[in-house]
Design an enzyme around this catalytic site. Structure first.
Site, PDB file in Angstrom:
ATOM      1  N   GLU A 117      -9.490   0.505  -3.754  1.00  0.00           N
ATOM      2  CA  GLU A 117     -10.520  -0.219  -2.995  1.00  0.00           C
ATOM      3  C   GLU A 117     -11.163   0.633  -1.892  1.00  0.00           C
ATOM      4  O   GLU A 117     -12.301   0.406  -1.515  1.00  0.00           O
ATOM      5  CB  GLU A 117      -9.917  -1.485  -2.383  1.00  0.00           C
ATOM      6  CG  GLU A 117      -8.767  -1.197  -1.412  1.00  0.00           C
ATOM      7  CD  GLU A 117      -8.152  -2.431  -0.800  1.00  0.00           C
ATOM      8  OE1 GLU A 117      -8.640  -3.537  -1.058  1.00  0.00           O
ATOM      9  OE2 GLU A 117      -7.163  -2.273  -0.053  1.00  0.00           O
ATOM     10  N   GLY A 177      -4.830  -0.939  -1.629  1.00  0.00           N
ATOM     11  CA  GLY A 177      -4.245   0.288  -1.087  1.00  0.00           C
ATOM     12  C   GLY A 177      -4.862   0.746   0.221  1.00  0.00           C
ATOM     13  O   GLY A 177      -4.432   1.739   0.803  1.00  0.00           O
ATOM     14  N   ASP A 236       0.815  -1.229   0.000  1.00  0.00           N
ATOM     15  CA  ASP A 236       0.000   0.000   0.000  1.00  0.00           C
ATOM     16  C   ASP A 236       0.844   1.273   0.000  1.00  0.00           C
ATOM     17  O   ASP A 236       0.338   2.349  -0.314  1.00  0.00           O
ATOM     18  CB  ASP A 236      -0.913   0.031   1.231  1.00  0.00           C
ATOM     19  CG  ASP A 236      -1.844  -1.164   1.299  1.00  0.00           C
ATOM     20  OD1 ASP A 236      -2.041  -1.824   0.261  1.00  0.00           O
ATOM     21  OD2 ASP A 236      -2.368  -1.443   2.394  1.00  0.00           O
TER      22      ASP A 236
HETATM   23  O1  F6P Z   1      -2.402  -3.928   3.517  1.00  0.00           O
HETATM   24  C1  F6P Z   1      -2.192  -4.713   2.429  1.00  0.00           C
HETATM   25  C2  F6P Z   1      -3.497  -5.169   1.846  1.00  0.00           C
HETATM   26  O2  F6P Z   1      -3.207  -5.960   0.715  1.00  0.00           O
HETATM   27  C3  F6P Z   1      -4.486  -4.070   1.508  1.00  0.00           C
HETATM   28  O3  F6P Z   1      -4.168  -3.427   0.309  1.00  0.00           O
HETATM   29  C4  F6P Z   1      -5.790  -4.837   1.516  1.00  0.00           C
HETATM   30  O4  F6P Z   1      -6.892  -3.997   1.835  1.00  0.00           O
HETATM   31  C5  F6P Z   1      -5.584  -5.827   2.602  1.00  0.00           C
HETATM   32  O5  F6P Z   1      -4.194  -5.999   2.749  1.00  0.00           O
HETATM   33  C6  F6P Z   1      -6.240  -7.156   2.341  1.00  0.00           C
HETATM   34  O6  F6P Z   1      -6.081  -7.939   3.465  1.00  0.00           O
HETATM   35  P1  F6P Z   1      -6.371  -9.492   3.565  1.00  0.00           P
HETATM   36  O7  F6P Z   1      -5.195 -10.197   2.981  1.00  0.00           O
HETATM   37  O8  F6P Z   1      -6.511  -9.730   5.016  1.00  0.00           O
HETATM   38  O9  F6P Z   1      -7.609  -9.755   2.767  1.00  0.00           O
END
Ligand code: F6P
Length: 344
Positions: free
Chosen positions: A223, A171, A128
């Site tokens: 997102e 992000g 991010d």
């Molecule tokens: O922080 C990194 C990230 O990939 C974000 O961009 C995203 O919102 C989140 O992690 C997704 O998390 P998870 O892997 O828990 O679904």
């Protein structure tokens, strides 16, 4: 020295390259003993470890993910969690712990340093690019490249069908990936969390393009992007077990809104975890290697409570406390003065 390493939070291309660099310099230059904690803080609390040495890390430089495993969550989520971490330091005679993590893990590291004085060094990780105090996190460049490659492919199918493609990128609450991939991919519009969007303004851009005979468009949406209040129905928020809002899916709402308002055939693509998987770019391999070397150097300089950070082209130690509770928004100058010039 006996140096522990953990990877926390979401995985990220370049984690193994950081670990490899720490181990290489630690073993060869400093004669350290390196211990990997499995599954982030859980491994520290439960003393689940693996021995790390140069030989065991062969082939890991280009490998995505993390060989140590990772989890969200913190010792503070468990009644005896902090005491368990302190006991691990004592009983394993750890001289240092390197925490490779994003905002969540670095905040925990900062708190443990402040409250217990534990010898901790942080390394900022996340696709991010939203960690305060460093100019760039490793993994970001790879995510941008993956998103850009996807946008390049979407251009040709969008042009063949005269369609609008809404591409959602990750992000969380910052628009770094969206802005960089949108610029690199020639987006018609880029929607970011830092600036609530007006769906009617987006539709105007698309109609103007159509009037100029450009029937295919790419809209990149982060997102975490939100509509201006009252301009479009939002989505209900869903939270994960740690209370973090689970993002993903805004592109679908936007695609329907665009098709309804303009009549232009619209499709949406959610890139999701593809942006986090696979091999790091050459840029991220170099940056990760530099971060790893800087982290083990910081251990031997006794820079406890600090995170190694990229400032300009230098890696320097900065207090972990600078990152706590904050996220780094996208550079709005880049968004307004560069990205927006190409909208429409
Ligand atoms: O922080 C990194 C990230 O990939 C974000 O961009 C995203 O919102 C989140 O992690 C997704 O998390 P998870 O892997 O828990 O679904």
């Amino acid at each position: 020295m006996r140096v522990g390493i953990l990877t926390g939070g979401g995985d990220c291309p370049g984690l193994n390259a950081v670990i490899r660099a720490i181990v290489r310099k630690g073993e060869v230059v400093y004669d350290d003993e390196l211990i990997g904690f499995l599954d982030a803080w859980d491994g520290v609390r439960e003393r689940r470890t693996m021995h790390l040495d140069v030989a065991s890390l062969r082939g890991m430089l280009p490998r995505g993910g993390t060989l140590l495993g990772t989890r969200r969550g913190s010792p503070y989520d468990h009644a005896d969690g902090v005491a368990e971490v302190a006991a691990t330091f004592r009983e394993m005679q750890l001289d240092a712990l390197i925490v490779i993590g994003g905002n969540g893990s670095l905040s925990v590291a900062s708190k443990l340093y402040d409250e217990l004085g534990l010898p901790i060094i942080g390394v900022p990780k996340t696709i991010d690019n939203d960690v305060v105090g460093t100019d760039m996190t490793f993994g970001f460049n790879t995510a941008v490249q993956i998103a850009t490659d996807a946008i390049d492919r979407l251009h040709t199918t969008a042009e063949s069908h005269d369609r609008v493609m809404v591409v959602e990128v990750m992000g969380r609450h910052s628009g770094w990936i969206a802005t960089h991939a949108g610029i690199a991919g020639g987006a018609t519009a880029i929607l970011i969390p830092e600036q609530p969007f007006d769906i009617d303004a987006v539709c105007r851009l698309l109609r103007n393009r159509h009037e100029r005979g450009r029937y295919a468009s790419i809209v990149v949406v982060a997102e975490g992007a939100e509509p201006q209040p009252g301009s479009m129905a939002g989505r209900d928020k869903v939270f994960d077990q740690f209370g973090h809002v689970r993002l993903g899916g805004v592109a679908e709402t936007i695609a329907y809104a665009i098709e309804d308002r303009t009549g232009f055939e619209t499709r949406m693509v959610l890139l999701g975890h593809i942006q986090r998987g696979g091999t790091p770019t050459a840029f991220d391999r170099v940056l990760s290697t530099r971060y790893g070397v800087a982290a083990i150097d910081a251990v031997h300089a006794g820079a406890w409570g600090k995170m190694v950070a990229l400032r300009g082209n230098e890696l320097v130690p900065v207090p972990l406390s600078e990152t706590v509770g904050k996220t780094r928004p996208v550079d709005m100058h880049l968004y307004h003065e560069v990205a927006e010039v190409f909208f429409g």
